[in-house]
Design an enzyme around this catalytic site. Structure first.
Site, PDB file in Angstrom:
ATOM      1  CB  SER A  73      48.322  26.441 -42.229  1.00  0.00           C
ATOM      2  OG  SER A  73      47.202  26.608 -41.388  1.00  0.00           O
ATOM      3  NE  ARG A 259      46.767  29.787 -50.267  1.00  0.00           N
ATOM      4  CZ  ARG A 259      46.399  29.545 -49.014  1.00  0.00           C
ATOM      5  NH1 ARG A 259      46.969  30.216 -48.019  1.00  0.00           N
ATOM      6  NH2 ARG A 259      45.496  28.632 -48.745  1.00  0.00           N
TER       7      ARG A 259
END
Length: 277
Positions: A73, A259
């Protein structure tokens, strides 16, 4: 018509825009960051460019410069730029109606504006944007940008609405950093208005101390392992620091938590978020 416009713009800028960021010897490697990756049982790389000092700080340099992965993305940055430039997206408030297909991400199951779709990383919205852009126009812009071309031309096959998700094209962390740096300074071959819109929708946090802007990505390698990205910049006192985090782990890992935590831990170690950089 859009393909013609793309080629016209290509010849106007005279050369392909390459995104490679590391091109000098002003690089410091920082192995101390390994502990943050180990904490979440992942491998990966992190790179930061201090624009004021023209200096790179990188963990796992070889992976940062030499290993390419699907953009997932993070490609929404480029998809947005092309969509806005071609008029497929009128502005960040443009709505694409929900197609009525119920998906596991409940927040995608409604009409969304471009800004909402970007923040929610809504795949269906941007798949429709890609279809409206068209294969030839999309390919022309990828060629003009030199996107993901470090190991050869990134070619769209018959996968116009998912080529950024299925390992058809791949990009290095180094190229990702170069892209967001050029975007920040509005040096990409798109109208200034277009770049400003995308820069603004990338902002995730903004207060008196700092601005944090980024786009995330999550996809799967051919072997099923998870690939995660966070690509963007942190700005303090009008001084930008560009960064890329890329991690790899098991297919069933908690990518969203890992993340985000790794990024915040690294930036905190470097003294960000206090407005003192």
């Amino acid at each position: 018509m859009q393909v013609i416009k793309c080629f016209a713009f290509y010849f106007l800028v005279l050369s392909i825009v390459f995104f490679s960021a590391c091109s000098s010897n002003n690089i410091t490697t920082d192995d101390s960051l390994e502990k943050y990756f180990n904490e979440y049982h992942v491998t990966g790389t992190f790179g930061m460019f201090d624009n004021g000092q023209a200096h790179f700080t990188i963990y796992n340099l070889k992976r940062f410069t030499d290993s390419a992965y699907l953009p997932a993305s993070t490609f929404k940055i480029v998809n947005s730029l092309i969509g806005l430039q071609t008029g497929v997206i009128s502005n960040e408030k443009m709505v694409i109606p929900w197609d009525g297909v119920a998906r596991s991400h409940a927040e995608w199951n409604k009409d969304l504006t471009m800004e909402e779709a970007f923040k929610l990383s809504a795949v269906p919205y941007y798949q429709e944007v890609a279809r409206r852009i068209g294969k030839d126009t999309m390919q022309c812009w990828l060629d003009s940008l030199g996107y993901g071309s470090k190991y050869g031309r990134a070619v769209i096959k018959d996968d116009l609405d998912h080529f950024w998700l299925d390992n058809t094209i791949k990009i290095t962390a180094d190229e990702q950093l170069g892209l967001v740096k050029k975007l920040y300074f509005e040096q990409l071959p798109f109208q200034k208005r277009v770049q400003t819109v995308v820069k603004n929708v990338m902002i995730q946090e903004k207060n008196s101390n700092y601005t944090l802007a980024y786009k995330t990505g999550w996809g799967y390698k051919e072997d099923g392992k998870s690939i995660g990205w966070v690509v963007g910049w942190e700005e303090e006192n009008k001084h930008p620091y560009f960064f890329v985090l890329q991690i790899e782990g098991p297919q069933d890992m908690d990518m969203i938590t890992a993340r985000q935590a790794i990024l915040k831990n690294i930036l905190s170690q470097y003294g960000f978020f206090k407005g003192q950089r």
